[in-house]
Design an enzyme around this catalytic site. Structure first.
Site, PDB file in Angstrom:
ATOM      1  N   ASP A 110       0.877  -1.171   0.000  1.00 41.39           N
ATOM      2  CA  ASP A 110       0.000   0.000   0.000  1.00 41.39           C
ATOM      3  C   ASP A 110       0.911   1.217   0.000  1.00 41.39           C
ATOM      4  OD1 ASP A 110      -2.834  -0.582   0.037  1.00 41.39           O
ATOM      5  OD2 ASP A 110      -2.474  -1.622   1.917  1.00 41.39           O
ATOM      6  N   ARG A 178      -6.902  11.070   1.684  1.00 43.01           N
ATOM      7  CA  ARG A 178      -6.262  10.107   0.787  1.00 43.01           C
ATOM      8  C   ARG A 178      -6.818  10.216  -0.632  1.00 43.01           C
ATOM      9  NH1 ARG A 178      -7.743   4.724   3.411  1.00 43.01           N
ATOM     10  NH2 ARG A 178      -6.523   3.857   1.698  1.00 43.01           N
ATOM     11  N   LYS A 208      -8.095   2.001  -6.439  1.00 42.14           N
ATOM     12  CA  LYS A 208      -9.040   1.597  -5.396  1.00 42.14           C
ATOM     13  C   LYS A 208      -9.917   2.783  -5.000  1.00 42.14           C
ATOM     14  CE  LYS A 208      -5.422   2.276  -1.898  1.00 42.14           C
ATOM     15  NZ  LYS A 208      -4.485   1.638  -0.997  1.00 42.14           N
ATOM     16  N   HIS A 209     -11.115   2.547  -4.416  1.00 43.64           N
ATOM     17  CA  HIS A 209     -11.745   1.298  -3.979  1.00 43.64           C
ATOM     18  C   HIS A 209     -13.055   1.189  -4.753  1.00 43.64           C
ATOM     19  CE1 HIS A 209      -9.271   2.846  -0.636  1.00 43.64           C
ATOM     20  NE2 HIS A 209      -9.057   1.572  -0.302  1.00 43.64           N
ATOM     21  N   HIS A 221     -12.726  -0.722   7.667  1.00 41.13           N
ATOM     22  CA  HIS A 221     -11.878  -1.569   8.510  1.00 41.13           C
ATOM     23  C   HIS A 221     -12.655  -2.054   9.741  1.00 41.13           C
ATOM     24  CE1 HIS A 221      -8.880   0.711   6.199  1.00 41.13           C
ATOM     25  NE2 HIS A 221      -8.108  -0.331   6.359  1.00 41.13           N
ATOM     26  N   ASP A 294      -9.963  -5.794  -1.598  1.00 40.46           N
ATOM     27  CA  ASP A 294      -9.380  -5.130  -0.432  1.00 40.46           C
ATOM     28  C   ASP A 294      -9.114  -6.229   0.606  1.00 40.46           C
ATOM     29  OD1 ASP A 294      -8.449  -3.165   1.250  1.00 40.46           O
ATOM     30  OD2 ASP A 294     -10.249  -1.927   1.155  1.00 40.46           O
TER      31      ASP A 294
END
Length: 594
Positions: A110, A178, A208-209, A221, A294
């Site tokens: 990553d 991000r 991503k995503h 997460h 992921d």
């Protein structure tokens, strides 16, 4: 009409509004002799193993390393995901793991800002929100190439980047800074530039995503985010960057753990959803490259190990990431093939695709690893340091300027600097001394009313205050860690003093400073590192130009796209020798000889 023109017209009609898509380059190696030779010797379990990627922690001890080597020998996974570790240890472990693997391993990271995203002692390029302010996307292409060279030096050939999510929710707890921003074209252009740069240097880019994580209130997460949006909105906004990346041949796309009722009413995460992957990504969008999950250990995936991986393959994924119970997962997938849940042909096709990717990445070649003594230079070259400076400088965004920048008539100014949020001086403050005389102060995040009153008293008599807002959180938890003392001090400064404010942090945090618009000048620097602080000061003193544009909407005061251009004066700029076309190494050798 010539036959050639007729053929072009026919192709255009058949492809319709989707336009022409460039097939990922690695797919041409599916019939390569090396690929066919390796594939023909594989058992079913070995083919399944190629679809699995385990996590590796180079920060751990030799016992862990030995156990990992045994896992690779016995179960033959297709790849490893490198987690936190030092560059030298990471490169050494990669070399050793490749040596014990029967088939070369896909080595991934990553690395959204480069290997520095996971490792120390490496240049860390700016965050995506910072890059979103740039008007020169060629610099991001150059950054992608620099990251690609760094990763190859370590032995890493796949990067789970760029983030192609369009962030339109300031409270997004996981994407946020991000993302390149809230504009679909800005995100698309910059994600594409980064991806192309990586792939030009022989690193597979994985965007991503999918289908888009930018409008969520939950962290995948921890739980499964729900996107309560229409398929039409998704098509026009979230899918836009992915569509452009597909058209330009990106090697991989990572599927996110998202619940999207408009696409799949069953409630399955999009990463485990045939309607999202097979129907939308594969059929409708025409993507033929590598589809990557992921991390399957995240709390948004509630199926047990083995069951989740089977569902991921049925949904259409090719590479399953973060398989932390490999001995349990492999038999589950074998059983699913035996029961007809997954066909042998599907396993074969996915395995061939991964082997073709490895061939494209030249993993079939015996490549000597970088020597330890050369690794530091490869990861921290003067050229990359200069690129980092250019990216930083060109991101700086002037949100307000009451004809005060660049500062002139320095002999008429009595200047004080204040760092808001710390109990010591910050890097921007001594840089002011390079241009003029100033007095320096600071105020801790939890300062008392008495501390604030004392600071106000100290600032009496100064006709210019340069205030730096620091020590903010990157994510929106606890309002980006903005303290009451910071807000009150900021309000006091802009109300009582002519203030140039330098904001060092996530742009969204500015919404918690209700009187920011009253500053005489307001410079958004996005990040708080020394280089950002030094560059912001050089900007206000006229040694640098300001050209950045705000990539996100903070609130009605500061909408996306604003940013005043500030031209430099002929003042001395402080930089590194390479900016003047001089080699740092050469200059150092000459100084040492003197």
């Amino acid at each position: 009409m010539s036959r050639f023109r007729l053929l072009i017209l026919l192709l255009f009609v058949l492809t319709g509004c989707r336009g022409f898509s460039q097939e990922p380059s690695f797919l041409r190696y599916r019939e390569d002799p090396w690929v066919k030779k390796v594939f023909e010797k594989m058992t079913l379990q070995e083919k399944i193993g190629q679809l699995l990627m385990i996590e590796v922690y180079p920060g751990k001890d030799s016992v862990y390393k030995r156990d990992t080597e045994e896992l690779i020998r016995k179960y033959k996974p297709g790849g490893i995901l490198l987690m936190k570790g030092t560059p030298v240890k990471t490169a050494g472990w990669i070399s050793d793991f490749q040596r014990v693997s029967a088939v070369p391993l896909l080595t991934a990271i990553d690395g959204e800002t480069g290997p520095g995203f996971r490792m120390d002692s490496v240049i860390n390029f700016p965050d995506a929100q910072t890059l979103g302010a740039l008007r020169n996307d060629s610099l991001i292409l150059e950054m992608g190439r620099a990251i690609g060279r760094q990763l190859r030096a370590l032995g890493i050939v796949m990067n789970f980047a760029p983030v192609a999510d369009v962030n339109i929710h300031s409270g997004n707890p996981v994407i946020n800074y991000r993302s390149f921003g809230e504009g679909r074209k800005n995100v698309s252009d910059k994600a594409l530039a980064l991806a192309l740069g990586l792939q030009q240097e022989g690193v597979a880019a994985v965007a991503k995503h999918f289908p888009g994580h930018g409008d969520t209130e939950a962290d995948s997460h921890r739980s499964l985010p729900v996107l309560k949006i229409t398929a039409e909105r998704l098509d026009s906004l979230e899918l836009f960057p992915f569509r452009e990346l597909i058209r330009n041949g990106i090697a991989g796309i990572m599927t996110g753990h998202l619940k999207i009722p408009a696409l799949d009413p069953s409630g399955n995460p999009s990463s485990l959803s045939p309607p999202v992957i097979k129907k939308l990504l594969r059929e409708k969008m025409g993507y033929k490259g590598l589809v990557v999950t992921d991390a399957l250990n995240m709390n948004s995936i509630t199926l047990p190990p083995g069951k989740a991986e089977v569902q991921a393959l049925i949904a259409g994924n090719d590479l399953l990431v973060f398989i932390h119970k490999l001995p349990r997962v492999l038999p589950e997938i074998e059983s699913a093939v035996a029961r007809g849940m997954i066909t042998q042909k599907e396993i074969d096709d996915k395995c061939l695709k991964i082997l073709a990717l490895k061939r494209w990445l030249r993993l079939n070649e015996q490549v000597s690893p970088y020597k330890t003594e050369d690794l530091s230079e490869a990861l921290n070259s003067p050229q990359d340091k200069l690129l980092l400076r250019r990216l930083t400088e060109q991101s700086l965004t002037v949100l307000k300027n009451d004809q005060i920048l660049p500062l002139k008539g320095l002999d008429t100014l009595k200047i004080a600097t204040v760092a808001l949020g710390v109990d010591t001086l910050e890097p921007f403050q001594p840089v002011v001394d390079l241009y003029t005389t100033a007095d320096h102060f600071y105020l801790p995040s939890e300062a008392s009313a008495e501390d604030l009153a004392a600071l106000s008293e100290k600032l009496t008599g100064y006709n210019l205050v340069i205030a730096g807002v620091v020590n903010l959180g990157k994510f929106p938890g606890r309002n980006f860690r903005v303290s009451d003392a910071q807000k009150e001090a900021f309000r006091m400064l802009v109300s009582r003093n002519r203030t140039v404010c330098l904001f060092f942090g996530n742009a969204y945090a500015l919404q918690f400073f209700p009187e920011a618009e009253k500053a005489a000048s307001l410079v958004m620097a996005y990040q708080s590192g020394p280089l950002f602080q030094e560059s912001a000061v050089q900007l206000i003193f006229g040694a640098e130009k300001a050209s950045g544009k705000l990539p996100v909407s903070i609130d009605t005061r500061f909408p996306s796209g604003i940013g005043d251009e500030v031209l430099p004066l002929k003042r001395l700029k402080y930089s590194i020798p390479e900016e003047a076309g001089i080699s740092s190494a050469f200059l150092k050798s000459k100084i040492d000889s003197l």
